[in-house]
Design a protein around this motif. Structure first.
Motif, PDB file in Angstrom:
ATOM      1  N   GLU A 228      70.524 -17.023  50.009  1.00  0.00           N
ATOM      2  CA  GLU A 228      70.659 -17.041  51.268  1.00  0.00           C
ATOM      3  C   GLU A 228      69.641 -16.098  52.024  1.00  0.00           C
ATOM      4  N   ILE A 229      69.377 -14.847  51.402  1.00  0.00           N
ATOM      5  CA  ILE A 229      68.469 -14.021  51.907  1.00  0.00           C
ATOM      6  C   ILE A 229      67.109 -14.717  51.967  1.00  0.00           C
ATOM      7  N   SER A 230      66.827 -15.242  50.930  1.00  0.00           N
ATOM      8  CA  SER A 230      65.567 -15.984  50.718  1.00  0.00           C
ATOM      9  C   SER A 230      65.128 -17.102  51.964  1.00  0.00           C
ATOM     10  N   ASP A 231      66.565 -17.595  52.277  1.00  0.00           N
ATOM     11  CA  ASP A 231      66.357 -18.849  53.120  1.00  0.00           C
ATOM     12  C   ASP A 231      66.225 -18.106  54.759  1.00  0.00           C
ATOM     13  N   GLU A 232      67.107 -16.975  54.690  1.00  0.00           N
ATOM     14  CA  GLU A 232      66.538 -16.259  55.935  1.00  0.00           C
ATOM     15  C   GLU A 232      65.046 -15.749  56.202  1.00  0.00           C
ATOM     16  N   ILE A 233      64.356 -15.182  55.183  1.00  0.00           N
ATOM     17  CA  ILE A 233      63.164 -14.883  55.085  1.00  0.00           C
ATOM     18  C   ILE A 233      62.072 -16.133  55.680  1.00  0.00           C
ATOM     19  N   SER A 234      62.728 -17.562  55.041  1.00  0.00           N
ATOM     20  CA  SER A 234      61.811 -18.481  55.201  1.00  0.00           C
ATOM     21  C   SER A 234      61.850 -18.849  56.621  1.00  0.00           C
ATOM     22  N   GLU A 235      62.651 -18.232  57.420  1.00  0.00           N
ATOM     23  CA  GLU A 235      62.604 -18.704  58.897  1.00  0.00           C
ATOM     24  C   GLU A 235      62.072 -17.741  59.742  1.00  0.00           C
ATOM     25  N   VAL A 236      61.629 -16.699  59.253  1.00  0.00           N
ATOM     26  CA  VAL A 236      60.751 -15.663  59.933  1.00  0.00           C
ATOM     27  C   VAL A 236      59.489 -16.091  60.256  1.00  0.00           C
ATOM     28  N   GLU A 237      59.121 -16.271  61.693  1.00  0.00           N
ATOM     29  CA  GLU A 237      57.766 -16.656  62.148  1.00  0.00           C
ATOM     30  C   GLU A 237      56.825 -15.960  61.549  1.00  0.00           C
TER      31      GLU A 237
ATOM     32  N   VAL B 287      55.706 -15.731  58.616  1.00  0.00           N
ATOM     33  CA  VAL B 287      55.683 -15.337  57.112  1.00  0.00           C
ATOM     34  C   VAL B 287      55.290 -16.569  56.442  1.00  0.00           C
ATOM     35  N   GLU B 288      54.452 -16.395  55.513  1.00  0.00           N
ATOM     36  CA  GLU B 288      54.040 -17.481  54.609  1.00  0.00           C
ATOM     37  C   GLU B 288      54.221 -17.540  53.224  1.00  0.00           C
ATOM     38  N   GLU B 289      54.236 -16.233  52.728  1.00  0.00           N
ATOM     39  CA  GLU B 289      54.478 -15.908  51.308  1.00  0.00           C
ATOM     40  C   GLU B 289      55.393 -14.755  51.189  1.00  0.00           C
ATOM     41  N   VAL B 290      56.114 -14.635  50.121  1.00  0.00           N
ATOM     42  CA  VAL B 290      56.891 -13.484  49.748  1.00  0.00           C
ATOM     43  C   VAL B 290      56.685 -13.541  48.318  1.00  0.00           C
ATOM     44  N   MET B 291      56.548 -12.306  47.853  1.00  0.00           N
ATOM     45  CA  MET B 291      56.313 -11.795  46.337  1.00  0.00           C
ATOM     46  C   MET B 291      57.451 -11.125  45.911  1.00  0.00           C
ATOM     47  N   PHE B 292      58.148 -11.554  45.203  1.00  0.00           N
ATOM     48  CA  PHE B 292      59.355 -11.201  44.307  1.00  0.00           C
ATOM     49  C   PHE B 292      58.909 -10.417  42.969  1.00  0.00           C
ATOM     50  N   ILE B 293      59.442  -9.391  42.724  1.00  0.00           N
ATOM     51  CA  ILE B 293      59.263  -8.903  41.508  1.00  0.00           C
ATOM     52  C   ILE B 293      60.488  -8.296  40.785  1.00  0.00           C
ATOM     53  N   PHE B 294      60.629  -9.009  39.499  1.00  0.00           N
ATOM     54  CA  PHE B 294      61.910  -8.994  38.894  1.00  0.00           C
ATOM     55  C   PHE B 294      61.791  -7.790  37.718  1.00  0.00           C
ATOM     56  N   ASP B 295      62.929  -7.044  37.624  1.00  0.00           N
ATOM     57  CA  ASP B 295      62.666  -5.756  36.609  1.00  0.00           C
ATOM     58  C   ASP B 295      62.801  -6.611  35.163  1.00  0.00           C
ATOM     59  N   GLU B 296      63.187  -7.607  34.958  1.00  0.00           N
ATOM     60  CA  GLU B 296      63.107  -8.556  33.603  1.00  0.00           C
ATOM     61  C   GLU B 296      62.406  -9.647  34.072  1.00  0.00           C
ATOM     62  N   PHE B 297      61.055  -9.527  33.762  1.00  0.00           N
ATOM     63  CA  PHE B 297      60.212 -10.680  34.444  1.00  0.00           C
ATOM     64  C   PHE B 297      60.839 -12.047  34.025  1.00  0.00           C
ATOM     65  N   LEU B 298      60.712 -12.346  32.532  1.00  0.00           N
ATOM     66  CA  LEU B 298      61.010 -13.935  32.241  1.00  0.00           C
ATOM     67  C   LEU B 298      62.391 -14.097  32.725  1.00  0.00           C
ATOM     68  N   SER B 299      63.440 -13.472  32.444  1.00  0.00           N
ATOM     69  CA  SER B 299      64.676 -13.852  32.831  1.00  0.00           C
ATOM     70  C   SER B 299      64.771 -13.905  34.376  1.00  0.00           C
ATOM     71  N   GLY B 300      64.005 -13.009  35.071  1.00  0.00           N
ATOM     72  CA  GLY B 300      64.052 -13.235  36.600  1.00  0.00           C
ATOM     73  C   GLY B 300      63.220 -14.352  37.055  1.00  0.00           C
ATOM     74  N   VAL B 301      62.163 -14.660  36.567  1.00  0.00           N
ATOM     75  CA  VAL B 301      61.598 -15.917  36.881  1.00  0.00           C
ATOM     76  C   VAL B 301      62.410 -17.269  36.536  1.00  0.00           C
ATOM     77  N   ASP B 302      62.921 -17.247  35.379  1.00  0.00           N
ATOM     78  CA  ASP B 302      63.759 -18.333  35.153  1.00  0.00           C
ATOM     79  C   ASP B 302      65.122 -18.371  35.821  1.00  0.00           C
ATOM     80  N   SER B 303      65.691 -17.502  36.224  1.00  0.00           N
ATOM     81  CA  SER B 303      66.888 -17.321  37.260  1.00  0.00           C
ATOM     82  C   SER B 303      66.209 -17.854  38.650  1.00  0.00           C
ATOM     83  N   SER B 304      65.312 -17.374  38.844  1.00  0.00           N
ATOM     84  CA  SER B 304      64.734 -17.934  40.168  1.00  0.00           C
ATOM     85  C   SER B 304      64.485 -19.464  40.223  1.00  0.00           C
ATOM     86  N   GLY B 305      63.993 -20.111  39.253  1.00  0.00           N
ATOM     87  CA  GLY B 305      63.774 -21.375  39.342  1.00  0.00           C
ATOM     88  C   GLY B 305      64.841 -22.339  38.917  1.00  0.00           C
ATOM     89  N   HIS B 306      65.640 -21.910  38.358  1.00  0.00           N
ATOM     90  CA  HIS B 306      66.872 -22.589  37.555  1.00  0.00           C
ATOM     91  C   HIS B 306      68.225 -22.341  38.383  1.00  0.00           C
TER      92      HIS B 306
END
Length: 82
Positions: free
Chosen positions: A36-45, A47-66
């Protein structure tokens, strides 16, 4: 806690916190609230890109995509649900 902080790049963190791009903000919540928060960010005029940093990189990227992106309304075309 000591192990978690080992290897932290303090110089990089200081740079991010001190730039306009690096607000130093932290998003914490369920996968659904993160979507939901990511959807809100996508509506901000302007804003073209957002960088997320995960404390546990591999599981964070996996959770983000899946788990998170499939729940995002702004990703519905990409997710095949539009």
């Amino acid at each position: 806690m000591v192990e978690y902080c080992e290897g932290v790049d303090h110089e990089a963190l200081a740079w991010v916190a001190g730039t306009e791009l690096g607000s130093g903000g932290t998003l914490v919540g369920s996968y659904g609230s993160f979507a939901e928060i990511s959807d809100e960010i996508s509506e901000v005029e302007g804003v073209e890109e957002v960088m997320f940093i995960f404390d546990e990189f591999l599981s964070g990227v996996d959770s983000s995509g899946h788990v998170i992106q499939p729940q995002m309304k702004s990703r519905s075309k990409v997710n095949g649900s539009a």
